[in-house]
Design a protein around this motif. Sequence first.
Motif, PDB file in Angstrom:
ATOM      1  N   TRP A   1      -7.363   8.716  -8.744  1.00  0.00           N
ATOM      2  CA  TRP A   1      -7.972   7.391  -8.856  1.00  0.00           C
ATOM      3  C   TRP A   1      -6.995   6.309  -8.413  1.00  0.00           C
ATOM      4  N   MET A   2      -5.702   6.541  -8.618  1.00  0.00           N
ATOM      5  CA  MET A   2      -4.703   5.577  -8.176  1.00  0.00           C
ATOM      6  C   MET A   2      -4.644   5.534  -6.649  1.00  0.00           C
ATOM      7  N   LEU A   3      -4.715   6.698  -6.011  1.00  0.00           N
ATOM      8  CA  LEU A   3      -4.753   6.742  -4.553  1.00  0.00           C
ATOM      9  C   LEU A   3      -5.946   5.973  -4.013  1.00  0.00           C
TER      10      LEU A   3
ATOM     11  N   VAL B   1      -7.646   3.462  -5.416  1.00  0.00           N
ATOM     12  CA  VAL B   1      -7.474   2.018  -5.594  1.00  0.00           C
ATOM     13  C   VAL B   1      -6.500   1.457  -4.565  1.00  0.00           C
ATOM     14  N   VAL B   2      -5.398   2.163  -4.363  1.00  0.00           N
ATOM     15  CA  VAL B   2      -4.373   1.707  -3.424  1.00  0.00           C
ATOM     16  C   VAL B   2      -4.917   1.633  -2.007  1.00  0.00           C
TER      17      VAL B   2
ATOM     18  N   ASN C   1       0.828  -1.201   0.000  1.00  0.00           N
ATOM     19  CA  ASN C   1       0.000   0.000   0.000  1.00  0.00           C
ATOM     20  C   ASN C   1       0.870   1.262   0.000  1.00  0.00           C
TER      21      ASN C   1
ATOM     22  N   ALA D   1       2.861   1.679  -3.354  1.00  0.00           N
ATOM     23  CA  ALA D   1       1.960   2.063  -4.442  1.00  0.00           C
ATOM     24  C   ALA D   1       1.472   3.498  -4.279  1.00  0.00           C
ATOM     25  N   THR D   2       1.256   3.932  -3.026  1.00  0.00           N
ATOM     26  CA  THR D   2       0.849   5.324  -2.787  1.00  0.00           C
ATOM     27  C   THR D   2       1.954   6.279  -3.242  1.00  0.00           C
TER      28      THR D   2
ATOM     29  N   SER E   1       1.800   6.817  -6.925  1.00  0.00           N
ATOM     30  CA  SER E   1       0.530   7.290  -7.492  1.00  0.00           C
ATOM     31  C   SER E   1       0.710   8.660  -8.148  1.00  0.00           C
ATOM     32  N   THR E   2       0.097   8.796  -9.308  1.00  0.00           N
ATOM     33  CA  THR E   2       0.187  10.066 -10.046  1.00  0.00           C
ATOM     34  C   THR E   2      -1.179  10.684 -10.304  1.00  0.00           C
ATOM     35  N   ALA E   3      -2.235  10.068  -9.761  1.00  0.00           N
ATOM     36  CA  ALA E   3      -3.585  10.597  -9.944  1.00  0.00           C
ATOM     37  C   ALA E   3      -4.460  10.180  -8.766  1.00  0.00           C
TER      38      ALA E   3
END
Length: 403
Positions: free
Chosen positions: A92-94, A96-97, A81, A84-85, A88-90
């Motif tokens: 929506w990615m945050l 999901v993570v 987690n 991946a955080t 993250s570049t957007a």
Amino acid sequence: MRFIMLTVLIDMISIGLIIPVLPVLVGNFTGSQADQAFWYGVVAFTFGIANFFGSPILGALSDAYGRRPVLLIGFCGLGLNFFATALSTALWMLLVVRLVGGAMQANVAVANAYVADITAPEDRAKRFGMLGAMFGLGFIIGPIMGGLLGGINLRLPFYAAGCMSLINLLYGYFVLPESLPADRRRPFVWKNINPFASLKALSQLKTVGPLVAVIACSGLAQFVLQSSWVLYTTFKFGWGPQQNGWSLAAVGVMSVLVQGVLLGRLLKRFSPQRLAVIGLISSSIAFALWGAASQGWMMYAIIFVNVFGLTVTSSIQSIISSAADSHSQGKTLGAVSSLNSMMAIMAPMIGAPLLGVVSHLPKGDWRIGAPFYFCALLQLASLILAYSHFQRQRRTRLANTIT
């Protein structure tokens, strides 16, 4: 006990690392303070709802297969987690993570069950206090590190937190012993891991059913505080990651002092029931004062004065744990964790909109404290519920003695 305490300490350092910087990271993807408050609330909501459904499953798995493997799953989930955080570049990615991370993370409930496994009922309040001290120590070290690293690079704390989780994974795999012997395990049954069903079972525990409402109200207040603190101090005092890191570290210092040093002495003088009532009185006042604070130093003063407020969680948790049998500690404390996760879901849906409404006000305006005034009302409701319940229990005991 020393094994699980070290495990929790490392876990809390890794979580504490990201607290001062996550709201700022969300702000990088938004255009205004109101949007920042809204989307940070959404990010916190996704983690909470995933944790709500995941906690009872992992709690029941720990009852069936032992605490150690489930803790290892949690450490692995946290590590993935955090990394991946950081990448993250957007928004929506945050989202999901945080959704995946919430589903895999039930370390708090399993650690509490671990302590219950190895502790006699009469010593659990003190042991939970020791565990709470490790939470506090982690929140001394973590936010300070997060604030300092965040001042260098906003994503650096997330990489550091991921590394800490991997250290915990290795420590757990090679060092941490299992606490639940095979003869005390219970089969895993899917129908028993419905989070709503586990909450119903929690409410039916002998002598503590009404305390579920106390846990809910008090937990909601704590999560609104946690989800609002960084943005509140940013909007009201103009604090950045470093100032927020130091303020959260002050909370950790008091948590260690109270739960690691003072709680055992307080329990010799007060019962867990009385300590919970006194703590709720202290918390109600503290929340109102935090909301009304006009200068940053006042936040620290209230933190250091709110000694009894830091005893509430350990006191209530010991009462709940003592009411559960030795075969159901994981399920019971997993249900408590699910209830807290439900409150964690609700908290950003309340705190973020309240902050969004007042985000346009000038720094120092007392109305920016709206989330904290709401928390004070919740703690007052918890106080009334707890006091009424304990009084009913006292009258019942007296009646039985006379009979």
